[in-house]
Design an enzyme around this catalytic site. Structure first.
Site, mmCIF file in Angstrom:
data_model
loop_
_atom_site.group_PDB
_atom_site.id
_atom_site.type_symbol
_atom_site.label_atom_id
_atom_site.label_comp_id
_atom_site.label_asym_id
_atom_site.label_seq_id
_atom_site.Cartn_x
_atom_site.Cartn_y
_atom_site.Cartn_z
ATOM 1 N N ASP A 156 70.615 53.175 39.716
ATOM 2 C CA ASP A 156 69.494 53.594 40.560
ATOM 3 C C ASP A 156 69.077 55.026 40.181
ATOM 4 O O ASP A 156 69.937 55.913 40.081
ATOM 5 C CB ASP A 156 69.999 53.548 42.022
ATOM 6 C CG ASP A 156 68.922 53.797 43.040
ATOM 7 O OD1 ASP A 156 67.776 53.390 42.804
ATOM 8 O OD2 ASP A 156 69.240 54.386 44.095
ATOM 9 N N HIS A 157 67.792 55.249 39.966
ATOM 10 C CA HIS A 157 67.253 56.588 39.673
ATOM 11 C C HIS A 157 67.944 57.300 38.504
ATOM 12 O O HIS A 157 68.373 58.454 38.629
ATOM 13 C CB HIS A 157 67.313 57.491 40.920
ATOM 14 C CG HIS A 157 66.396 57.041 42.017
ATOM 15 N ND1 HIS A 157 65.027 57.212 41.965
ATOM 16 C CD2 HIS A 157 66.653 56.415 43.183
ATOM 17 C CE1 HIS A 157 64.480 56.706 43.063
ATOM 18 N NE2 HIS A 157 65.451 56.206 43.811
HETATM 19 O O1 G3H Z 1 67.185 54.478 45.616
HETATM 20 C C1 G3H Z 1 67.692 54.233 46.712
HETATM 21 C C2 G3H Z 1 66.913 53.832 47.855
HETATM 22 O O2 G3H Z 1 65.584 53.981 47.623
HETATM 23 C C3 G3H Z 1 67.500 54.158 49.169
HETATM 24 O O3 G3H Z 1 66.617 54.699 50.114
HETATM 25 O O4 G3H Z 1 68.264 55.954 51.465
HETATM 26 O O5 G3H Z 1 65.984 55.484 52.370
HETATM 27 O O6 G3H Z 1 67.629 53.651 52.104
HETATM 28 P P1 G3H Z 1 67.148 54.954 51.601
HETATM 29 ZN ZN ZN Z 2 65.186 55.176 45.626
#
Ligand code: G3H
Ligand code: ZN
Length: 290
Positions: A83-84
């Site tokens: 993620d990211h």
């Molecule tokens: O990349 C992770 C998510 O977009 C999590 O977002 O912390 O608002 O659930 P959130």
């Molecule tokens: Zn995110």
């Protein structure tokens, strides 16, 4: 079982539901997602951020997720995703470690640079059959932030999302459509923009920052064709609140497991509820796609 993310996403698209992509931060959260998947008979994506990798180490986390997927979630499909990812090197390491999907988030760069970096990642990822998620219009907020009303929540520009998808050939796409990382009173979903993106960009859409967004809006987003929904902060909150309560109620406890075990149950409960909301409950039966 550990599967490729494409299997989960293709089944979700056919079935008209979304897959939860849950951010994990430790063994307890990995177990919570796997146990929830078993309980709900649901597919799940387990995703890790660079911060989670820094905390646990890439090899330990990769092995923990794959071992838990194979031995706890025996009959339900789990996919592992970065993620990211912020740089070529960071996503490259995850591709080599065996992730089936990586997110290259170059959304803070000018569009052309975002496109170039994403294309470089795609070249190496696709050679190893790894899916790539791209992002346009940086998603506001920060993971775990529950304290503030954001001053502004910038939106992606439709024409940039369309150009990016066309020029890069990403497998899945994330774009700023009104949600924010963390839990904020003023986050929402701009359906006009989401609808327009879905009409013009046919690849699976990933909704980031879903903690703190109304259930009714999440349901509507799934009807509009969102395929993956990211949940991070809700799990962090469940873990920390439960652990704090356990520590306060058991000040003399010396066995970490006694304090930590209830956190697994608390996070599992959150994940089971999200699976129900996303419509993935009972959808663990997978049909392989090639
Ligand atoms: O990349 C992770 C998510 O977009 C999590 O977002 O912390 O608002 O659930 P959130
Ligand atoms: Zn995110």
């Amino acid at each position: 079982m550990l599967v490729h993310i494409k299997t989960l996403v293709k089944n979700a698209q056919k079935g008209g539901y979304a897959i939860g992509a849950f951010n994990v931060t430790n063994l307890e959260s990995i177990l919570a997602v796997a146990q929830a998947a078993v309980k709900a008979n649901s597919p799940a994506i387990i995703q890790v951020s660079e911060a989670a990798i820094k905390y646990m180490g890439l090899k330990p986390i990769t092995h923990m997720v794959s071992t838990v997927a194979k031995n706890v979630a025996v009959d339900v499909p789990i996919a592992l995703h970065l993620d990211h990812g912020s740089s070529f090197d960071s996503v490259f390491e995850c591709i080599n470690a065996g992730f089936s999907s990586v997110h290259i988030d170059a959304s803070s760069l000018p569009l052309d640079e975002n496109i170039n970096l994403t294309k470089q990642v795609i070249r190496v990822a696709h050679a190893k059959h790894v899916w790539v998620q791209g992002e346009v219009g940086a998603i506001a907020g920060s993971h775990g932030d529950i304290t503030s009303k954001l001053e502004s929540i910038p939106l992606a520009k439709l024409e940039e999302v369309v150009k990016f998808a066309k020029e890069t050939g990403v497998d899945t796409i994330a774009a700023a459509v009104g949600t924010a990382h963390g839990i904020h009173v003023n986050e929402s979903i701009v359906f006009k923009l989401l609808k327009a993106i879905k009409e013009q960009v046919k690849i699976p859409f990933v909704l980031h920052g879903a903690s703190g967004v109304d259930d009714a809006k999440i349901k509507r987003a799934i009807k509009e064709g969102v395929s993956i929904i990211n949940i991070g902060t809700d799990l962090k909150v469940a873990f920390c609140r439960t652990l704090m309560k356990e520590c306060l109620n058991n000040k003399k406890e010396t066995d970490p497991r006694t304090l930590l075990k209830p956190t697994i149950g608390a996070m599992e409960k959150v994940v089971v509820a999200k699976m129900e909301l996303f419509g993935s409950t009972g959808k663990a039966g997978i049909h392989e796609t090639h």
